[in-house]
Design a protein around this motif. Structure first.
Motif, short mmCIF file in Angstrom:
data_model
loop_
_atom_site.label_atom_id
_atom_site.label_comp_id
_atom_site.label_asym_id
_atom_site.label_seq_id
_atom_site.Cartn_x
_atom_site.Cartn_y
_atom_site.Cartn_z
N SER B 66 48.05 30.80 39.22
CA SER B 66 46.56 30.51 39.57
C SER B 66 46.00 29.40 39.57
O SER B 66 46.60 28.52 38.87
CB SER B 66 45.77 31.60 38.62
N VAL B 67 45.23 29.03 40.57
CA VAL B 67 44.67 27.88 40.78
C VAL B 67 43.00 28.19 40.47
O VAL B 67 42.66 28.75 41.58
CB VAL B 67 44.96 27.21 42.00
N THR B 68 42.49 27.76 39.86
CA THR B 68 41.06 27.71 39.86
C THR B 68 40.32 26.40 39.60
O THR B 68 40.94 25.40 39.06
CB THR B 68 40.52 28.67 38.38
N SER B 69 39.11 26.29 39.88
CA SER B 69 38.38 25.02 39.31
C SER B 69 38.08 25.10 37.84
O SER B 69 38.10 26.12 37.12
CB SER B 69 37.04 25.00 40.07
N ASP B 70 37.56 23.91 37.22
CA ASP B 70 37.41 23.96 35.92
C ASP B 70 36.37 24.72 35.36
O ASP B 70 36.29 25.07 34.16
CB ASP B 70 37.37 22.64 35.21
#
Lengths: 273, 254
Positions: B66-70
């Motif tokens: 998963s790649v999300t913004s903070d």
């Protein structure tokens, strides 16, 4: 023992050292002019040697006569009408089929053979066949033009679509570039050179096709008029029309396609300048 | 900034066939905040495949990523490739605009700002073919930063450049990164480069497993001439030599 290396001059210095008359003679323009002058002199010599080769003066005389009778414009109007429809159809169908062939292996497998057959059949065969099928009228030259030109457009466009860089497509995917922008800014510019080349071929090949169909089955048009002088055993009149055929295609190619190609590839020319 | 979580990730090419080839084998790690992580390893250990999976170009066989913004929304990605990947028929500025979400004053201003930061402010109207390889790669870097990514992915971006150009670009990259506060995942086979740039080095071994996760705790900005950097580079190289000795099939490229 010591050797002296002569001072070498830069290319600019070398160029400026050449007299201007030698620079003109060594130019590409001079090469073209030399060809035309040589061809003209050869023509004059052949006309002097052989009775059945019309000389430049008699051909010019025939041309003036044809213009004064109004034959040139009316017959070319007929020819251009048929030629334009035939080429336009071949470009529309060729671009669509070419894109489908470029994108789909299945479509490539389906169209590959008919395209190859189309490429291998010369315009003269199509001209004979269409005259047999459609008789004398507009249909024969239009269909001949279309059938002669369309395989060239298909092959070029399909190659162009297959040639769109995988790296650039991956880059676009990585950045999530929308499909519409990808087609507009990536696929179409990448393919445009191939489409242009295909249309250029289509025009040259289609021009052969329309003239041949008019020669064999026309009731008017430039090809029909050339046939008229040929049948009348008037070679000066026939040669006048041949010259007109050539002039039309050269003017079309240089004025329209050269300019379009220069505009489409200005980024490449700038990079190499 | 981004939160990247990779959990038990596997990738097998040709899975279920006689020619199946596992290139990533139960990889787990996470990256968060303004961190510069390098992934190092010999040719064929799955570095670029891992980047392609992170960027979504490639799918994974099993595990999770998963790649999300903070702040939890889907992350915006920027990508710098081995070669610049510029559209040759678009000017430098139009190449940068090609990957932007919007075409407005703010975006155009940002594009010009990043072009200035890589020293190409006066080259916006040039065609890519009019620039050198190093300048084109700088456009690629500016393009990636200009999309204001949460996560910046860099796949051996300096491997095709000469040593002097690459050194200049590394220094420039450190400066821009320090200002822009991005999360960076950087793939390289050059350990020296990794130590100079990274906060962390993840070492992949042949077969696609993580061999070691090394923290680089050195002050910035770093330069190769700095003795502390040189010492750490030698130490990391020694560890990789040890890995090479343990796995004889490792290519000499480490």
């Amino acid at each position: 023992m010591t050797a002296t290396i002569p001072t070498r001059r830069s290319t600019e210095e070398q160029a400026s050292a050449i007299p201007s008359w030698r620079r003109v003679l060594g130019s590409e323009v001079a090469a073209r002019v030399t060809f035309y002058v040589t061809a003209f002199l050869l023509w004059v010599a052949l006309a002097a040697a052989f009775e059945r080769v019309p000389g430049p003066l008699s051909v010019v005389d025939s041309l003036v006569t044809e213009f004064s009778r109004g034959e040139v414009f009316s017959n070319f109007a007929d020819t251009f009408y048929r030629f334009t429809i035939g080429v336009a159809l071949s470009v529309i169908v060729g671009v669509v089929v070419g894109i489908v062939m470029g994108l789909s292996g299945l479509a490539r497998a389906f169209f590959e053979s008919p395209v190859l057959v189309g490429l291998s059949i010369p315009a003269i065969i199509w001209a004979f066949l269409t005259v047999m099928w459609f008789g004398f009228g507009d249909a024969s030259p239009i269909v001949t033009t279309f059938l002669t030109a369309v395989p060239f457009v298909i092959v070029n466009v399909a190659q162009g679509v297959q040639g769109v860089s995988r790296d650039l497509r991956d880059m676009s995917s990585s950045y999530g570039v929308p499909l519409g922008r990808r087609v507009r800014d990536l696929v179409l510019p990448a393919v445009s050179g191939y489409v242009l080349a295909g249309v250029r071929f289509a025009v040259i090949i289609g021009w052969n096709g329309v003239l041949l169909a008019e020669w064999f089955g026309g009731s008017g048009g430039a090809g029909f008029r050339a046939r008229y002088w040929y049948d009348a055993n008037q070679f000066a009149g026939f040669a006048a029309w041949v010259i007109l055929f050539v002039v039309v295609i050269v003017v079309l190619d240089q004025l329209v396609f050269e300019r379009m190609a220069r505009r489409a590839f200005r980024w490449r020319d700038a990079a190499h300048s | 900034m981004a939160v990247l979580t990779v959990n038990d990730l596997c990738k097998t090419f040709g899975a279920g066939t006689a020619r199946s080839n596992r290139v990533l084998d139960h990889i787990s790690f996470d990256v968060r905040g303004q961190t510069f992580v390098s992934i190092v390893g010999p040719s064929g250990c799955g570095k670029s495949t891992l980047l392609n999976i992170i960027s979504g170009v490639e799918t994974h066989t099993s595990g999770a990523i998963s790649v999300t913004s903070d702040d939890g929304r889907p992350a915006r990605l920027g990508y710098v490739f081995q070669d610049p990947r510029l559209l040759p028929w678009r000017t430098v500025r139009k190449n940068m605009m090609y990957v932007q979400d919007k075409d407005d004053e703010v975006t155009r201003g940002r594009v010009d700002r990043y072009l200035d930061m890589v020293g190409l402010g006066k080259h916006g109207d040039f065609w890519p073919g009019q620039l050198s390889g190093g300048m084109q790669q700088r456009v690629g870097i500016a393009r990636a930063f200009a999309v204001e990514p949460d996560l910046l992915i860099m796949d051996e971006p300096f491997s095709h450049l000469d040593a002097i150009t690459a050194r200049g670009l590394r220094a420039q990259l450190q400066d821009i990164w320090a200002q822009s506060k991005k999360t960076v995942v950087f793939v390289t086979h050059d350990v020296v480069e990794a130590v100079e740039l990274s906060d962390r080095i993840i070492v992949l071994q042949p077969g696609g497993r993580i061999y070691e996760d090394i923290t680089i705790d050195l002050p910035r900005p770093r330069r190769q001439s700095d003795p502390a950097v040189a010492t750490l580079q030698a130490e990391v190289l020694a560890r990789l030599e040890k890995m090479k000795a343990m796995t004889p099939q490792v290519a000499a490229s480490v």
